[in-house]
Design an enzyme around this catalytic site. Sequence first.
Site, PDB file in Angstrom:
ATOM      1  N   ASP A 142      -5.946   0.020  -2.378  1.00 41.25           N
ATOM      2  CA  ASP A 142      -4.675   0.366  -3.003  1.00 41.25           C
ATOM      3  C   ASP A 142      -4.762   1.728  -3.703  1.00 41.25           C
ATOM      4  OD1 ASP A 142      -2.026  -0.810  -3.970  1.00 41.25           O
ATOM      5  OD2 ASP A 142      -2.940  -0.224  -5.871  1.00 41.25           O
TER       6      ASP A 142
ATOM      7  N   GLU B 191      -4.913   3.379   1.345  1.00 40.28           N
ATOM      8  CA  GLU B 191      -3.534   3.772   1.085  1.00 40.28           C
ATOM      9  C   GLU B 191      -3.635   5.153   0.441  1.00 40.28           C
ATOM     10  OE1 GLU B 191       0.468   2.167  -1.097  1.00 40.28           O
ATOM     11  OE2 GLU B 191      -1.372   2.205  -2.246  1.00 40.28           O
TER      12      GLU B 191
HETATM   13  C1  NOJ Z   1       0.689   0.057  -3.600  1.00 49.04           C
HETATM   14  C2  NOJ Z   1       0.956  -1.353  -3.206  1.00 49.04           C
HETATM   15  O1  NOJ Z   1       1.097  -1.437  -1.815  1.00 49.04           O
HETATM   16  C3  NOJ Z   1       2.193  -1.761  -3.964  1.00 49.04           C
HETATM   17  O2  NOJ Z   1       2.722  -2.974  -3.493  1.00 49.04           O
HETATM   18  C4  NOJ Z   1       1.868  -1.800  -5.428  1.00 49.04           C
HETATM   19  O3  NOJ Z   1       3.040  -2.065  -6.162  1.00 49.04           O
HETATM   20  C5  NOJ Z   1       1.293  -0.450  -5.908  1.00 49.04           C
HETATM   21  N1  NOJ Z   1       0.364   0.108  -4.991  1.00 49.04           N
HETATM   22  C6  NOJ Z   1       0.596  -0.607  -7.223  1.00 49.04           C
HETATM   23  O4  NOJ Z   1      -0.608  -1.303  -7.055  1.00 49.04           O
END
Ligand code: NOJ
Length: 515
Positions: free
Chosen positions: A209, A248
């Site tokens: 993440d 990500e």
């Molecule tokens: C990215 C995640 O995919 C999302 O769902 C989340 O709210 C944020 N990061 C914070 O962790």
Amino acid sequence: MNMPQWLKDAVFYEIYPPSFQDSDGDGIGDLQGIISRLDYIKDLGCNALWLNPCFDSPFRDGGYDIRDYKKVAPRYGTNDDLIGLFHEAHRRGIRVLLDLVPGHTSDTHPWFIESSRYEPNEYSGRYIWTDHPFTGIGGHPYISGMTERYGAYMLNFFASQPALNYGWLHRTEKWMSAVDSPEAIATKEAMKDIMRFWLEKGCDGFRVDMADSLVKNDDENKSATAAIWRDVRNMLDREYPEAAMVSEWNNPVQAVNAGGFHMDFYLDWGWCANGYNTLLRDYEMGQEDRSYFRRDGHGDIHRFLDEYLPRYEAVKDRGYISLFTCNHDTPRAARTLDTDELKTAWAMILTMPGVPFVYYGDEIGMRFLDVRSKEGGYHRTGSRTPMQWDDTANYGFSTAEKDRLYLPVDPAEDAPTVQAQKDDPDSLYNTVKEVIRLRHENPDLQADGPFEVLIAEGTDFVYRRGSLIVAMNPSAETSVLHHPSFAGKKILYRIKDVQLADALILPPSSFVILK
Ligand code: NOJ
């Protein structure tokens, strides 16, 4: 560097745990429910899973606000259930990636509770704090006035998600830790400890993440954050060479080449134009939808390729770009694309190089629902509704009463279900399944297979994948294409009545693989 060989032929399936399958009738999906659907996932052809966070959490952000990284959230089951899922998945040749959230915790995490105490202690430096409650953090969001500790703390995302401290590259205040300070290193080691904990129990790696968010005031190449991930990759190469990480980050050159990630997501974030939105979601409020896969979009594949090709060339010898159908933060494409349009779109995503991800329910064209925000989902909640399996109550998702479901199911009469599409050879489900099968059968179509663009003009898009040729026409007009490479080829697979004679004739919304 080591590359886990299984990634070459991996096709991932992303599961949002509360919405996939409820096994105990409480209205919320759980791990036993996922286990009971592994045969479905295998039959679809997916051989790897990404589970969104399934850890103990107050769920102010769908579980991305973790209270205990080493404990499964009771609503999903127990640690033993998760270990059971690893085992049952492996028995079927399916790998499992968990979601690692390294940038922040919940503000109810014991580390944060300790960190916010008046007396200095082991966790005082675990988060980013200023040295005065009235001192803010330059343009970064922060909270002050909530703790006995004398200072303000930085947020990484929502108000309930304080930023973990990996240090600052450019330090302008004395309370900013250096990236090599003991407290910043302790945070990194704590994350590695969590990774080892789950890898030892059988998980196959992590989706990471906000992977680019660790070091603050990093340089424009994110080189200090990338250095942390290279260190993590070295650990994996040494200790868990089969484990994989997907970031990500939305910048494959930084994530893969500098950070050592095996894969980086190509995301729909509007602010970093990478071309992805031009394929599926090229709509702004009140403006015409110009998406490439819309029949009436008058698309131009160059709007995607001009961004994608340089990134692909830059990373292709070191790792992969991951294209996805959607994810839990992104509007489902069925919001604006019809079934024929989705077929061509998914067929492309599943025949491109790199490692593709299918979001649960996209294989049947599940819709984006207009629902009330749940657990910090806001507009994203519409993409997180329960999986629709069959024509039993709640589409087979749960035996709970309707009003106890985690989220409502699709109220439409013609809501898509797996059951309705399984027996229809022409369904979206069977299209996805067949293209995945062809990908497994033909190494040229897999992550490492060669990729060369042969025709890219307006909506006409033809590429070579080794000995195979892929062509599509998502527009409303028939397209007649000539290319020397068509000579001697036969149709291996087609969507719509594609013909190959002297020319390749592609009707509207069609797709073909030539061999
Ligand atoms: C990215 C995640 O995919 C999302 O769902 C989340 O709210 C944020 N990061 C914070 O962790």
